[in-house]
Write an enzyme that holds these catalytic residues in place. Structure first.
Site, PDB file in Angstrom:
ATOM      1  N   CYS A  79       0.840  -1.201   0.000  1.00 41.00           N
ATOM      2  CA  CYS A  79       0.000   0.000   0.000  1.00 41.00           C
ATOM      3  C   CYS A  79       0.873   1.249   0.000  1.00 41.00           C
ATOM      4  O   CYS A  79       1.990   1.234   0.519  1.00 41.00           O
ATOM      5  CB  CYS A  79      -0.906   0.057   1.233  1.00 41.00           C
ATOM      6  N   ASP A  80       0.332   2.317  -0.555  1.00 42.30           N
ATOM      7  CA  ASP A  80       0.995   3.612  -0.429  1.00 42.30           C
ATOM      8  C   ASP A  80      -0.050   4.714  -0.591  1.00 42.30           C
ATOM      9  O   ASP A  80      -0.983   4.570  -1.382  1.00 42.30           O
ATOM     10  CB  ASP A  80       2.101   3.784  -1.461  1.00 42.30           C
ATOM     11  N   SER A  81       0.111   5.779   0.172  1.00 42.08           N
ATOM     12  CA  SER A  81      -0.869   6.859   0.188  1.00 42.08           C
ATOM     13  C   SER A  81      -0.241   8.204  -0.153  1.00 42.08           C
ATOM     14  O   SER A  81       0.897   8.486   0.239  1.00 42.08           O
ATOM     15  CB  SER A  81      -1.534   6.972   1.572  1.00 42.08           C
TER      16      SER A  81
END
Length: 206
Positions: A79-81
């Site tokens: 995941c990455d935001s």
């Protein structure tokens, strides 16, 4: 040290992220992932579209971990935001000055938190990915409140310089969408991606 319990299916679950918030979200949902940090250099990727950048980073981190021997046979979650504001992708601020300027520019406005999600089944190499988006409506903290928040150090460790599950929560007027996505991981989207790999999230309950 207590061993991480295995899910009912015997499938190992790996989180390719150092984020304690993501780990906590998964644990609250009944999952018990092993954590393997990818060490991927985020500065090597660049995209004009914030959503595309978040997705590419998630896929890259998942791919690095999926290639490791310790992830063999596992389902790997990457995941990455980033926060999209004025069409720009904002990650973690570089320093206190940037965090202060960021908050002063966000006050009274709305941005979109984009989180890329990628799941790789290392058994057969199948990969699925998607981006979740949640609108965040920022309040109007005073200069003194912004200074106190930046001094806490928290905004230097989170995408967009804020989080819903920490000290900045009182400065968020509301959101439109999945709150977990803002914290770092959308559980409904994860369930959907696992389904594409023919895995039920309930079979992964520890």
């Amino acid at each position: 040290m207590t061993a991480t319990p295995e899910p009912a299916t015997g499938r190992k679950l790996v989180l390719a992220s150092a984020s304690p918030a993501r780990l906590n979200l998964l644990r609250q949902a009944g999952l018990a992932p092993h954590v393997i940090v990818s060490g991927f250099d985020e500065d090597t990727l660049n995209h004009d579209e914030p959503a595309a950048l978040a997705l590419a980073l998630a896929e890259a981190k998942a791919a690095v971990v999926a290639g490791l021997d310790e992830a063999a046979g596992a389902l790997v979650i990457g995941c990455d935001s980033v926060l999209e504001l004025d069409g720009e992708a904002l990650g973690k601020p570089a320093d206190a000055d940037e965090a202060t300027a960021r908050w002063k520019s966000m006050r009274g406005r709305a941005g979109v938190l984009r989180t890329g999600h990628c799941v790789i089944d290392t058994v057969d190499g199948r990969q699925v990915s998607a981006t979740a988006s949640t609108t965040v409506r920022f309040g109007e903290p005073t200069d003194a409140e912004v200074a106190a928040y930046v001094a806490s150090g928290e905004p230097l460790h989170v995408a967009g310089a804020f989080t819903l599950d920490g000290l900045s929560a009182p400065f968020i007027d509301g959101i439109d969408g999945d709150h977990g996505n803002v914290i770092g991981l959308s559980l409904p989207l994860l369930r959907s991606l696992l389904g594409e790999l023919d895995v039920s999230i309930t079979d992964l309950w520890a």
